[in-house]
Design a protein around this motif. Structure first.
Motif, PDB file in Angstrom:
ATOM      1  N   GLU A  37       0.827  -1.212   0.000  1.00 59.99           N
ATOM      2  CA  GLU A  37       0.000   0.000   0.000  1.00 59.99           C
ATOM      3  C   GLU A  37       0.860   1.260   0.000  1.00 59.99           C
ATOM      4  N   ALA A  38       1.912   1.261   0.821  1.00 56.21           N
ATOM      5  CA  ALA A  38       2.798   2.426   0.910  1.00 56.21           C
ATOM      6  C   ALA A  38       3.520   2.663  -0.409  1.00 56.21           C
ATOM      7  N   LYS A  40       2.492   1.787  -3.387  1.00 56.41           N
ATOM      8  CA  LYS A  40       1.536   2.247  -4.386  1.00 56.41           C
ATOM      9  C   LYS A  40       1.278   3.747  -4.233  1.00 56.41           C
ATOM     10  N   LYS A  41       1.238   4.195  -2.996  1.00 57.64           N
ATOM     11  CA  LYS A  41       0.945   5.596  -2.723  1.00 57.64           C
ATOM     12  C   LYS A  41       2.160   6.500  -2.955  1.00 57.64           C
ATOM     13  N   ARG A  42       3.364   6.038  -2.539  1.00 53.95           N
ATOM     14  CA  ARG A  42       4.543   6.901  -2.543  1.00 53.95           C
ATOM     15  C   ARG A  42       5.586   6.586  -3.615  1.00 53.95           C
ATOM     16  N   ASN A  86       4.486   3.987 -10.228  1.00 56.74           N
ATOM     17  CA  ASN A  86       3.026   4.005 -10.287  1.00 56.74           C
ATOM     18  C   ASN A  86       2.645   4.519 -11.670  1.00 56.74           C
TER      19      ASN A  86
END
Length: 96
Positions: A37-38, A40-42, A86
């Motif tokens: 998750e981290a 994907k976000k950062r 991403n």
């Protein structure tokens, strides 16, 4: 990843704080999910492997990279830096 891109990412990671810490429970499915998750976000994340974790940080980095489909940028001591582009919303632009 080219060596120029890896070098650029290392420079970015120098100023970053660790956003996740890995303790004595080592790699759990929940930890792997939070790393995914981290990332994907950062796109670029830094992980701290605590002293009470008995596993080798290089092995942990390789396993996390495989499970999250990311790349290991570097492992220095007990710090791991992972990167995954991403494609939907790229945040890091490499210099040309």
């Amino acid at each position: 990843m080219t060596s120029k891109e890896r070098s650029y990412l290392k420079g970015l990671a120098m100023t970053m704080d660790c956003i996740l810490s890995l303790g004595k429970a080592s790699l759990t499915p929940e930890f792997t999910e939070s790393v995914a998750e981290a990332i994907k976000k950062r796109e670029l994340i830094k992980i701290n492997v605590l002293k009470n974790c008995l596993d080798d940080p290089r092995e942990i980095a390789a396993t996390l990279a495989e499970r999250t489909h990311s790349e290991v940028v570097q492992v220095i001591g007990r710090k791991i830096v992972l990167y995954k582009r991403n494609n939907e919303k790229p945040g890091i632009e490499f210099p040309r």
